[in-house]
Design a protein around this motif. Sequence first.
Motif, mmCIF file in Angstrom:
data_model
loop_
_atom_site.group_PDB
_atom_site.id
_atom_site.type_symbol
_atom_site.label_atom_id
_atom_site.label_comp_id
_atom_site.label_asym_id
_atom_site.label_seq_id
_atom_site.Cartn_x
_atom_site.Cartn_y
_atom_site.Cartn_z
ATOM 1 N N GLU A 1 -24.540 -10.357 21.792
ATOM 2 C CA GLU A 1 -24.189 -9.195 22.607
ATOM 3 C C GLU A 1 -24.058 -9.539 24.085
ATOM 4 O OE1 GLU A 1 -27.241 -6.373 21.696
ATOM 5 O OE2 GLU A 1 -26.334 -5.825 19.767
ATOM 6 N N MET A 2 -23.887 -10.823 24.401
ATOM 7 C CA MET A 2 -23.744 -11.218 25.802
ATOM 8 C C MET A 2 -22.839 -12.441 25.909
ATOM 9 S SD MET A 2 -25.553 -14.286 25.822
ATOM 10 C CE MET A 2 -25.728 -14.584 27.554
ATOM 11 N N VAL A 3 -22.207 -12.556 27.059
ATOM 12 C CA VAL A 3 -21.501 -13.780 27.429
ATOM 13 C C VAL A 3 -21.592 -13.912 28.942
ATOM 14 C CG1 VAL A 3 -19.230 -12.655 27.650
ATOM 15 C CG2 VAL A 3 -19.378 -15.116 27.150
ATOM 16 N N CYS A 4 -21.870 -15.109 29.396
ATOM 17 C CA CYS A 4 -21.958 -15.343 30.830
ATOM 18 C C CYS A 4 -20.632 -15.876 31.357
ATOM 19 C CB CYS A 4 -23.068 -16.347 31.142
ATOM 20 S SG CYS A 4 -24.726 -15.676 30.980
ATOM 21 N N ILE B 1 -19.892 -10.997 19.934
ATOM 22 C CA ILE B 1 -19.396 -12.245 20.492
ATOM 23 C C ILE B 1 -18.258 -12.827 19.667
ATOM 24 C CG2 ILE B 1 -21.065 -13.696 19.274
ATOM 25 C CD1 ILE B 1 -19.821 -14.147 22.911
ATOM 26 N N SER B 2 -18.224 -12.530 18.372
ATOM 27 C CA SER B 2 -17.172 -13.077 17.515
ATOM 28 C C SER B 2 -15.801 -12.457 17.807
ATOM 29 C CB SER B 2 -17.520 -12.876 16.039
ATOM 30 O OG SER B 2 -17.450 -11.507 15.675
ATOM 31 N N LYS B 3 -15.788 -11.355 18.556
ATOM 32 C CA LYS B 3 -14.528 -10.679 18.870
ATOM 33 C C LYS B 3 -14.122 -10.844 20.332
ATOM 34 C CE LYS B 3 -15.251 -7.215 15.248
ATOM 35 N NZ LYS B 3 -15.400 -5.771 14.928
ATOM 36 N N ILE B 4 -14.763 -11.797 21.016
ATOM 37 C CA ILE B 4 -14.524 -11.991 22.442
ATOM 38 C C ILE B 4 -13.511 -13.104 22.683
ATOM 39 C CG2 ILE B 4 -15.595 -12.836 24.575
ATOM 40 C CD1 ILE B 4 -16.186 -9.929 23.987
ATOM 41 N N ALA B 5 -12.601 -12.866 23.624
ATOM 42 C CA ALA B 5 -11.681 -13.886 24.127
ATOM 43 C C ALA B 5 -11.744 -13.854 25.647
ATOM 44 C CB ALA B 5 -10.266 -13.632 23.647
ATOM 45 N N ILE B 6 -11.840 -15.034 26.251
ATOM 46 C CA ILE B 6 -11.882 -15.145 27.704
ATOM 47 C C ILE B 6 -10.585 -15.788 28.154
ATOM 48 C CG2 ILE B 6 -13.116 -16.133 29.665
ATOM 49 C CD1 ILE B 6 -15.625 -16.154 27.816
ATOM 50 N N ASN B 7 -9.827 -15.075 28.968
ATOM 51 C CA ASN B 7 -8.498 -15.513 29.383
ATOM 52 C C ASN B 7 -8.456 -15.837 30.871
ATOM 53 O OD1 ASN B 7 -7.628 -14.985 26.745
ATOM 54 N ND2 ASN B 7 -6.997 -12.889 27.250
ATOM 55 N N GLY B 8 -7.433 -16.620 31.245
ATOM 56 C CA GLY B 8 -7.249 -16.965 32.650
ATOM 57 C C GLY B 8 -7.675 -18.377 32.986
ATOM 58 N N THR C 1 -15.845 -21.513 37.718
ATOM 59 C CA THR C 1 -16.420 -20.511 36.813
ATOM 60 C C THR C 1 -17.126 -21.227 35.664
ATOM 61 O OG1 THR C 1 -14.821 -18.752 37.299
ATOM 62 C CG2 THR C 1 -15.901 -18.668 35.158
ATOM 63 N N VAL C 2 -18.344 -20.788 35.392
ATOM 64 C CA VAL C 2 -19.107 -21.306 34.253
ATOM 65 C C VAL C 2 -19.038 -20.287 33.122
ATOM 66 C CG1 VAL C 2 -21.396 -22.002 33.428
ATOM 67 C CG2 VAL C 2 -20.656 -22.626 35.745
ATOM 68 N N VAL C 3 -18.742 -20.758 31.919
ATOM 69 C CA VAL C 3 -18.783 -19.923 30.716
ATOM 70 C C VAL C 3 -19.950 -20.417 29.870
ATOM 71 C CG1 VAL C 3 -17.565 -19.188 28.645
ATOM 72 C CG2 VAL C 3 -16.300 -19.504 30.779
ATOM 73 N N TRP C 4 -20.869 -19.489 29.520
ATOM 74 C CA TRP C 4 -22.096 -19.908 28.835
ATOM 75 C C TRP C 4 -22.515 -18.890 27.784
ATOM 76 C CZ3 TRP C 4 -27.348 -18.003 29.079
ATOM 77 C CH2 TRP C 4 -28.295 -18.867 28.519
ATOM 78 N N ASN C 5 -22.889 -19.408 26.640
ATOM 79 C CA ASN C 5 -23.577 -18.633 25.604
ATOM 80 C C ASN C 5 -24.500 -19.591 24.871
ATOM 81 O OD1 ASN C 5 -23.955 -17.563 22.700
ATOM 82 N ND2 ASN C 5 -23.114 -15.786 23.763
ATOM 83 N N THR D 1 -12.776 -18.876 23.020
ATOM 84 C CA THR D 1 -13.529 -18.091 22.049
ATOM 85 C C THR D 1 -14.883 -18.757 21.814
ATOM 86 O OG1 THR D 1 -12.445 -19.255 20.222
ATOM 87 C CG2 THR D 1 -11.476 -17.164 20.923
ATOM 88 N N ILE D 2 -15.861 -17.966 21.394
ATOM 89 C CA ILE D 2 -17.236 -18.447 21.261
ATOM 90 C C ILE D 2 -17.617 -18.478 19.781
ATOM 91 C CG2 ILE D 2 -19.605 -18.179 22.071
ATOM 92 C CD1 ILE D 2 -17.661 -18.398 24.376
ATOM 93 N N THR D 3 -17.803 -19.670 19.239
ATOM 94 C CA THR D 3 -18.210 -19.821 17.831
ATOM 95 C C THR D 3 -19.455 -20.677 17.703
ATOM 96 O OG1 THR D 3 -16.725 -21.720 17.582
ATOM 97 C CG2 THR D 3 -15.852 -19.540 17.002
ATOM 98 N N GLY D 4 -20.046 -21.046 18.809
ATOM 99 C CA GLY D 4 -21.264 -21.854 18.842
ATOM 100 C C GLY D 4 -21.717 -21.938 20.283
ATOM 101 N N GLU D 5 -22.693 -22.805 20.571
ATOM 102 C CA GLU D 5 -23.175 -22.950 21.941
ATOM 103 C C GLU D 5 -22.039 -23.384 22.861
ATOM 104 O OE1 GLU D 5 -26.264 -25.589 24.669
ATOM 105 O OE2 GLU D 5 -26.277 -25.828 22.484
ATOM 106 N N VAL D 6 -21.907 -22.696 23.981
ATOM 107 C CA VAL D 6 -20.882 -23.012 24.972
ATOM 108 C C VAL D 6 -21.543 -23.122 26.337
ATOM 109 C CG1 VAL D 6 -18.809 -22.199 26.163
ATOM 110 C CG2 VAL D 6 -19.008 -21.911 23.692
ATOM 111 N N ASP D 7 -21.260 -24.223 27.041
ATOM 112 C CA ASP D 7 -21.757 -24.423 28.399
ATOM 113 C C ASP D 7 -20.728 -25.266 29.141
ATOM 114 O OD1 ASP D 7 -23.181 -24.629 30.711
ATOM 115 O OD2 ASP D 7 -24.979 -25.509 29.819
ATOM 116 N N ARG D 8 -19.788 -24.593 29.786
ATOM 117 C CA ARG D 8 -18.655 -25.275 30.406
ATOM 118 C C ARG D 8 -18.521 -24.888 31.875
ATOM 119 N NH1 ARG D 8 -13.874 -24.186 25.876
ATOM 120 N NH2 ARG D 8 -14.895 -25.256 24.119
#
Length: 320
Positions: free
Chosen positions: A289-292, A197-204, A265-269, A228-235
């Motif tokens: 190991e996951m991202v919604c 998850i530390s190497k993930i970028a969500i674009n667009g 679109t919801v982005v969640w971890n 980028t995801i560095t903590g709890e994300v719920d957007r």
Amino acid sequence: MVDRANRPSALSTPAAAAPGAQVDIVGTGANSKVIATLPSGESVEVLLYGATVTSWKSNGGKTENLWLSEKAAVDGSKPVRGGIPVVFPVFGPPPKSGHPTSSLPQHGFARNSRWEFLGKSTSEDALDSTSVKLDFGLYSSGLTEDTRKAWPLDFGLQYSVTLAKDSLQTIVNVRNEGDKSFEFQFLLHTYLRIKDISKIAINGLLGVEYIDKVLNASTHQQKDESVTITGEVDRVYASIPQDTTSVVEAGKPRFDVVRDNLSDTVVWNPWTEKAAAMGDFAPNEGFKEMVCVEVGTVKGWQKLEKGEVFEGGQTIKSIL
């Protein structure tokens, strides 16, 4: 020997039929699932409970693209943690009172109802079976008595899951089959499997307004090119102008999520604390190991009058 002027020509041997996709129904009762496999090895598994996609393998069947909790209930006892649950007719906790969905559980009833398998269809070329489509249905008559009391409206849902070599398409068709209009929300709660998850970028999502549920449902605008995801994300990103949201891992494209007739679109971890608080989330470090990335229509409500139909969904492309 007599020389015949018109000798019979050699019989041509018909070409062997192209191998087709294999579709099997395995298990019984609440454990029943449909498994489809292409001749090239790609596969998808759909649990009839919730019509939840629990596995999608690409790259000849070598790469699993969906994250499924090790403690996910796949026996029909509760909604599945992972895969692609179907959220309908309400997203998140329902309105407290005064709305037709107020008596429903969080995320509605589609993800914890048993669907019917309606059959398959395939697309073939001269060499191979290139895709297979699986259709599932859920109707008012198939709901439990308690659910019908909570949401006494007549509807029909058809869910089409199409497996191709490098993509998975999931489309929902909502029909109002009653005399009264109704409002609904809809979401595909997709858990994408990643390595780190530390190497993930969500674009667009640049410039898009979003509701941040971690920050008391306050409204913000996406100012960075990448999420980028560095903590709890719920957007909840709403009214997104472009159709594609991309997931990049370690600088390389991994997934393209293409919305079809859906604006949100919801982005969640869940990150550390929330993952630990969920009894069906495992392993504890599984959030790494996951991202919604969840497509839907959840900002406000869709309304269907008598006889009207709504259709929307996504195509996820696996890039390796």
